[in-house]
Design a protein around this motif. Structure first.
Motif, PDB file in Angstrom:
ATOM      1  N   ARG A 250       0.857  -1.191   0.000  1.00 24.58           N
ATOM      2  CA  ARG A 250       0.000   0.000   0.000  1.00 24.58           C
ATOM      3  C   ARG A 250       0.894   1.243   0.000  1.00 24.58           C
ATOM      4  O   ARG A 250       0.726   2.161  -0.798  1.00 24.58           O
ATOM      5  CB  ARG A 250      -0.882  -0.021   1.258  1.00 24.58           C
ATOM      6  CG  ARG A 250      -1.759   1.203   1.422  1.00 24.58           C
ATOM      7  CD  ARG A 250      -2.198   1.353   2.878  1.00 24.58           C
ATOM      8  NE  ARG A 250      -1.060   1.691   3.742  1.00 24.58           N
ATOM      9  CZ  ARG A 250      -1.077   1.672   5.063  1.00 24.58           C
ATOM     10  NH1 ARG A 250      -2.164   1.316   5.701  1.00 24.58           N
ATOM     11  NH2 ARG A 250      -0.003   2.007   5.754  1.00 24.58           N
ATOM     12  N   ASP A 251       1.871   1.257   0.900  1.00 22.50           N
ATOM     13  CA  ASP A 251       2.747   2.424   1.029  1.00 22.50           C
ATOM     14  C   ASP A 251       3.610   2.651  -0.205  1.00 22.50           C
ATOM     15  O   ASP A 251       3.877   3.791  -0.585  1.00 22.50           O
ATOM     16  CB  ASP A 251       3.646   2.268   2.260  1.00 22.50           C
ATOM     17  CG  ASP A 251       2.887   2.516   3.559  1.00 22.50           C
ATOM     18  OD1 ASP A 251       1.671   2.772   3.496  1.00 22.50           O
ATOM     19  OD2 ASP A 251       3.520   2.455   4.628  1.00 22.50           O
ATOM     20  N   VAL A 252       4.062   1.551  -0.824  1.00 19.30           N
ATOM     21  CA  VAL A 252       4.871   1.703  -2.037  1.00 19.30           C
ATOM     22  C   VAL A 252       4.051   2.412  -3.114  1.00 19.30           C
ATOM     23  O   VAL A 252       4.504   3.377  -3.732  1.00 19.30           O
ATOM     24  CB  VAL A 252       5.366   0.333  -2.541  1.00 19.30           C
ATOM     25  CG1 VAL A 252       5.934   0.438  -3.956  1.00 19.30           C
ATOM     26  CG2 VAL A 252       6.417  -0.243  -1.582  1.00 19.30           C
ATOM     27  N   PHE A 253       2.813   1.955  -3.325  1.00 21.51           N
ATOM     28  CA  PHE A 253       2.010   2.546  -4.403  1.00 21.51           C
ATOM     29  C   PHE A 253       1.639   3.989  -4.095  1.00 21.51           C
ATOM     30  O   PHE A 253       1.674   4.846  -4.968  1.00 21.51           O
ATOM     31  CB  PHE A 253       0.763   1.697  -4.668  1.00 21.51           C
ATOM     32  CG  PHE A 253       1.113   0.320  -5.154  1.00 21.51           C
ATOM     33  CD1 PHE A 253       1.936   0.150  -6.257  1.00 21.51           C
ATOM     34  CD2 PHE A 253       0.652  -0.815  -4.499  1.00 21.51           C
ATOM     35  CE1 PHE A 253       2.296  -1.115  -6.703  1.00 21.51           C
ATOM     36  CE2 PHE A 253       0.991  -2.085  -4.939  1.00 21.51           C
ATOM     37  CZ  PHE A 253       1.824  -2.236  -6.040  1.00 21.51           C
ATOM     38  N   LEU A 254       1.296   4.263  -2.842  1.00 21.20           N
ATOM     39  CA  LEU A 254       0.915   5.629  -2.490  1.00 21.20           C
ATOM     40  C   LEU A 254       2.110   6.580  -2.592  1.00 21.20           C
ATOM     41  O   LEU A 254       1.938   7.774  -2.817  1.00 21.20           O
ATOM     42  CB  LEU A 254       0.325   5.671  -1.073  1.00 21.20           C
ATOM     43  CG  LEU A 254      -1.001   4.921  -0.889  1.00 21.20           C
ATOM     44  CD1 LEU A 254      -1.497   5.046   0.540  1.00 21.20           C
ATOM     45  CD2 LEU A 254      -2.064   5.443  -1.865  1.00 21.20           C
ATOM     46  N   ASN A 255       3.315   6.030  -2.429  1.00 25.90           N
ATOM     47  CA  ASN A 255       4.495   6.884  -2.432  1.00 25.90           C
ATOM     48  C   ASN A 255       5.310   6.825  -3.718  1.00 25.90           C
ATOM     49  O   ASN A 255       6.319   7.513  -3.841  1.00 25.90           O
ATOM     50  CB  ASN A 255       5.388   6.549  -1.223  1.00 25.90           C
ATOM     51  CG  ASN A 255       4.741   6.995   0.079  1.00 25.90           C
ATOM     52  OD1 ASN A 255       4.760   8.179   0.409  1.00 25.90           O
ATOM     53  ND2 ASN A 255       4.121   6.058   0.787  1.00 25.90           N
ATOM     54  N   ASN A 256       4.900   6.002  -4.651  1.00 27.86           N
ATOM     55  CA  ASN A 256       5.518   6.047  -5.979  1.00 27.86           C
ATOM     56  C   ASN A 256       4.407   6.105  -7.021  1.00 27.86           C
ATOM     57  O   ASN A 256       4.393   5.381  -8.014  1.00 27.86           O
ATOM     58  CB  ASN A 256       6.427   4.843  -6.221  1.00 27.86           C
ATOM     59  CG  ASN A 256       7.365   5.084  -7.403  1.00 27.86           C
ATOM     60  OD1 ASN A 256       7.532   6.225  -7.838  1.00 27.86           O
ATOM     61  ND2 ASN A 256       7.967   4.025  -7.924  1.00 27.86           N
ATOM     62  N   LYS A 257       3.468   6.991  -6.730  1.00 29.60           N
ATOM     63  CA  LYS A 257       2.237   7.134  -7.485  1.00 29.60           C
ATOM     64  C   LYS A 257       2.488   7.437  -8.963  1.00 29.60           C
ATOM     65  O   LYS A 257       2.021   6.719  -9.847  1.00 29.60           O
ATOM     66  CB  LYS A 257       1.486   8.311  -6.843  1.00 29.60           C
ATOM     67  CG  LYS A 257       0.048   8.420  -7.176  1.00 29.60           C
ATOM     68  CD  LYS A 257      -0.581   9.647  -6.483  1.00 29.60           C
ATOM     69  CE  LYS A 257      -0.924   9.356  -5.022  1.00 29.60           C
ATOM     70  NZ  LYS A 257      -2.020  10.274  -4.525  1.00 29.60           N
ATOM     71  N   ASP A 258       3.247   8.486  -9.236  1.00 22.41           N
ATOM     72  CA  ASP A 258       3.377   8.956 -10.620  1.00 22.41           C
ATOM     73  C   ASP A 258       4.044   7.915 -11.510  1.00 22.41           C
ATOM     74  O   ASP A 258       3.540   7.609 -12.592  1.00 22.41           O
ATOM     75  CB  ASP A 258       4.161  10.274 -10.665  1.00 22.41           C
ATOM     76  CG  ASP A 258       3.389  11.390  -9.978  1.00 22.41           C
ATOM     77  OD1 ASP A 258       2.173  11.209  -9.737  1.00 22.41           O
ATOM     78  OD2 ASP A 258       4.003  12.433  -9.671  1.00 22.41           O
ATOM     79  N   ALA A 259       5.172   7.395 -11.060  1.00 19.58           N
ATOM     80  CA  ALA A 259       5.893   6.433 -11.900  1.00 19.58           C
ATOM     81  C   ALA A 259       5.067   5.162 -12.086  1.00 19.58           C
ATOM     82  O   ALA A 259       4.993   4.612 -13.188  1.00 19.58           O
ATOM     83  CB  ALA A 259       7.252   6.099 -11.288  1.00 19.58           C
ATOM     84  N   THR A 260       4.418   4.706 -11.019  1.00 16.58           N
ATOM     85  CA  THR A 260       3.612   3.490 -11.129  1.00 16.58           C
ATOM     86  C   THR A 260       2.454   3.692 -12.112  1.00 16.58           C
ATOM     87  O   THR A 260       2.215   2.852 -12.991  1.00 16.58           O
ATOM     88  CB  THR A 260       3.065   3.059  -9.752  1.00 16.58           C
ATOM     89  OG1 THR A 260       4.157   2.903  -8.844  1.00 16.58           O
ATOM     90  CG2 THR A 260       2.316   1.737  -9.844  1.00 16.58           C
ATOM     91  N   LEU A 261       1.753   4.819 -11.994  1.00 13.47           N
ATOM     92  CA  LEU A 261       0.622   5.068 -12.896  1.00 13.47           C
ATOM     93  C   LEU A 261       1.099   5.239 -14.337  1.00 13.47           C
ATOM     94  O   LEU A 261       0.426   4.796 -15.277  1.00 13.47           O
ATOM     95  CB  LEU A 261      -0.164   6.306 -12.431  1.00 13.47           C
ATOM     96  CG  LEU A 261      -0.951   6.130 -11.121  1.00 13.47           C
ATOM     97  CD1 LEU A 261      -1.598   7.445 -10.702  1.00 13.47           C
ATOM     98  CD2 LEU A 261      -2.007   5.033 -11.253  1.00 13.47           C
ATOM     99  N   GLU A 262       2.248   5.851 -14.505  1.00 12.09           N
ATOM    100  CA  GLU A 262       2.817   6.014 -15.849  1.00 12.09           C
ATOM    101  C   GLU A 262       3.082   4.645 -16.497  1.00 12.09           C
ATOM    102  O   GLU A 262       2.710   4.399 -17.646  1.00 12.09           O
ATOM    103  CB  GLU A 262       4.122   6.832 -15.719  1.00 12.09           C
ATOM    104  CG  GLU A 262       5.178   6.618 -16.776  1.00 12.09           C
ATOM    105  CD  GLU A 262       4.927   7.442 -18.024  1.00 12.09           C
ATOM    106  OE1 GLU A 262       4.118   8.388 -17.910  1.00 12.09           O
ATOM    107  OE2 GLU A 262       5.507   7.125 -19.085  1.00 12.09           O
TER     108      GLU A 262
END
Ligand code: NAP
Ligand code: NAP
Lengths: 309, 309
Positions: free
Chosen positions: A236-248
C-alpha cells in the motif's frame, strides 16, 4: 569474519529486511553492537529469540542513542513519524539510512527532520521475498543482489555504507532518486500491482469455479499468487508513495495489453508470435546478469523431495 | 516398475511434454514400446540420444501404426493437420489422446478426422516449465500435479488413460471441455498474456533505462520474465484457440486494474490494503493444496549455491 564497520547499528523496524541485516551483521561481526526496535512487544521478543539483534529497546528514541548507523526498516509510510521521533536523539556525526522501496518520497519525508551534523544516505536493497515479520529474515537474503544508494551528496559516509552493503553480500550502485523510482516502477511496483489484480480477479471467479482455481493452479497464476502474498501494508505504502511512476508504467501496460487483446480478437497470430519471441530474449539477459537461476521449474521438484516430502 | 499399461505408445511431437512422458514411461516400464515422431530430423535425433523414446519414425503416419495409444504432443494449432495425417493409419480400437493446453478447439480440430472404432480421450497435464524442445523434458515433470481429462463419453479407455497419468505421477480429474478452458484462462492463459505484456513494456523502456531493467530485476519482474520466456508458438496457439475465455478474463482484469489505479491516484490506502489482504489468503490455499512449495525465495539461494556456484 569481516572487520567491524560501525560500532553500533540501530535497526528501526525488525521485519524481513532488518532481520536479514541483523543476522548477517552479527554472524560476520560487521557491527560492534546491533540494537533494535519494533512497534510491538511480540516482534521485539521474537527478534531477541532469533538473535536478529543483540538488544532491543522499547522506543526508537532509545534505540538510536549512541548509534553511528541508524537504518529505518519500516514501511515507507511510517518513515516520517519515525524520523520525527528519533531526530532529537541522534548522535552527532551519525549516518541515517533506510531500506524503503521508494526513494523520492522517503527523502522528502525523512530529510527535513534530521539535524545538522547527521548524514542521510538513503538505500534500497533489491532483495526480498513474499514473507514478512521478524520470523522471515535470513542472512543470505542480500547475497549477489544489488543495493541502490541514492545519496544527496558525496562523502566518506556514502563509502562506508557501501562497504556495509558489500559485506552483507550485495553489489552497490549509486542512482538518482527519481530514476530509481522509475526503474523500480517497471521492475517491481507495476508487476506487483498486476499480480495483485490478477489474483483478485481469480478470487472473484472462485464463486464460479469453486476451488478449482487453486486446485489446478498452473505455472503463471501460481507465481502471481506468490507475488500477491506480499505484505499488504508495505505495498500500500509503495504505491501511495511512488504514485506517478507506477501510474505512468501501468498506463503503458494497458496500452500494450489492448494491442495484444486486439491481436487475439482478430486472430493476428504473427503479431502474437513476434511479440512473444521478443520478450523471450529479455529472460536470457536476466540469467546472464546472474539475477536468477535456470533449473527446470525452479528446482521445485528437487525442493519438494528435499523439504516437503 | 509399474505394470505395462499400453503395448505401444506413439508420441507425436517430441518436446517438453512428450519427452517427459517418454522418459517416465521408459524408466517405469509403463509401455511395451514408445515410438516417436517430430517434424525435424534434429529433434528426432536428440530424442533418440536422450532416450525419450525407443524408436523414431520419419512420419507421424508410420509412428502410429500398431499403437494402442497415440498422444498428440504438438502445439494446439498443429493438431488438425496431424490428426488428418494419422487418421487412415490408426489401429482399430486404439485410443487417441493429446496434451494440448486448450480443450474445446482441439476436440473440434481432431475429433472429426478420427475413424469409427478409435477412442478419443483429450487430456491436459497441468505441468510445465518455460523450457521447450527435446532437451527440456524430465521424468518428474508430472509428479504431484493434476492431469485433466475431458472425455466425450465414459468407458474403459478413459480409465486406462487415467491409470497411465497416475503412473506418470499425476492426480487425475475429469472435466467438461468448456469449463476446462475457462479455468485455465484464469490460472494460466491470462497470466501468461499479462506477463508477456509487462515484459514487452519493460523492453520498450530499455531505451530509457538502458540495461537497468535487467540489472536490477526485482522479484516481481524476474518472475514475469520467466513466464514470458515460454514458447512463442505454443502460446500463440493457446490464445488463438482459447480466444473467448481469455478475452473474457482479460476484460475483468482490466476493470479491476482500473479500480486499483484509481485508488492509487486518489490515495485510497484502505482500498489498497484491503485488496492486498484478500489476495494474500489465496496463496495459503495453494500451499495447502500442495501445488507449490514455500521456502524463502523459492530456494534460489540454496539452488544457486548448489548448482551455479
Ligand atoms: N519485503 C521486501 O521484499 C522488501 C525489499 C526491499 C525493501 N523493502 C522495504 O523495507 C522496509 C521494511 O520491509 P520489510 O519487508 O522488512 O517489512 P516487515 O517484515 O513487514 O517489517 C516491518 C517492520 O516495521 C515495523 N513497523 C511497521 N509499521 C510501523 C510503524 N507505523 N511504526 C514503527 N514501526 C513499524 C514492524 O513492527 P511490528 O512487527 O512490531 O508491527 C516490523 O518490525 C519497507 O520500507 C519496504 O518497502 C522491502
Ligand atoms: N509447455 C507447457 O508448459 C505445457 C504444459 C501443458 C501442456 N502443454 C501442451 O503440450 C503441447 C506440446 O507442448 P511442449 O511444451 O511439449 O512443446 P515443445 O517443447 O515446443 O514441443 C513441440 C513438439 O511439436 C513438434 N511440432 C511443432 N509444430 C509442429 C507441426 N506443425 N507439425 C508437427 N509437429 C510439430 C515439434 O517438433 P520440432 O521440434 O521438430 O519442430 C516438437 O517436437 C502443446 O499443445 C501445449 O499446449 C504445454
Amino acid at each position: 569474519m569481516g572487520a567491524v564497520i560501525y560500532d553500533r547499528v540501530a535497526l528501526i523496524g525488525l521485519g524481513l529486511i532488518a532481520g536479514s541485516m541483523g543476522l548477517r551483521m552479527r554472524a560476520d561481526g560487521l557491527a560492534g553492537e546491533v540494537v533494535g526496535h519494533a512497534r510491538t512487544a511480540r516482534t521485539r521478543e521474537v527478534a531477541l529469540q532469533r538473535g536478529l539483534v543483540d538488544r532491543v529497546c522499547d522506543t526508537a528514541a532509545e534505540a538510536v542513542e549512541g548509534a553511528d548507523l541508524v537504518v529505518l526498516c519500516v514501511p515507507v509510510g511510517a518513515m516520517d513519524a519515525v524520523a520525527r521521533e528519533i531526530a532529537p536523539h541522534l548522535a552527532s556525526g551519525a549516518t541515517v539510512s533506510d531500506v524503503g522501496s521508494v526513494k523520492r518520497d522517503v527523502i522528502t519525508a525523512v530529510g527535513p527532520h534530521l539535524p545538522d551534523g547527521v548524514h542521510f544516505v538513503p538505500a534500497h536493497p533489491i532483495a526480498g521475498t513474499e514473507h514478512s515479520g521478524p520470523e522471515s529474515g535470513f542472512p543470505e537474503l542480500f547475497e549477489g543482489r544489488w543495493c541502490l544508494l541514492t545519496p544527496l551528496s558525496d562523502g566518506p559516509e556514502v563509502e562506508r555504507l557501501a562497504r556495509l552493503w558489500n559485506a552483507l553480500g550485495s553489489h552497490v550502485d549509486v542512482m538518482e532518486p527519481d530514476h530509481h523510482d522509475l526503474v523500480l516502477a517497471v521492475t517491481s511496483h507495476a508487476p506487483h500491482l498486476i499480480a495483485y489484480t490478477m489474483v483478485g480477479v481469480a478470487d472473484d471467479l472462485r464463486r464460479v469455479t469453486d476451488s478449482e482455481v487453486i486446485k489446478y493452479s498452473a505455472a503463471g497464476f501460481r507465481d502471481f499468487t506468490r507475488i500477491a502474498a506480499s505484505d499488504p501494508v508495505m505495498w500500500r505504502d509503495v504505491f501511495l508513495n511512488n504514485k506517478d511512476a507506477t501510474l505512468e508504467i501501468l498506463g503503458r501496460f494497458t496500452e500494450e495489453l489492448f494491442a495484444l487483446q486486439r491481436a487475439i480478437r482478430t486472430g493476428d497470430g504473427k503479431m502474437l508470435e513476434d511479440y512473444f519471441t521478443r520478450t523471450r530474449a529479455i529472460r536470457r539477459g536476466i540469467l546472464d546478469a546472474g539475477q536468477d537461476v535456470d533449473v527446470p521449474d525452479f528446482g521445485r521438484a528437487v525442493l519438494r523431495k528435499g523439504t516437503a516430502g
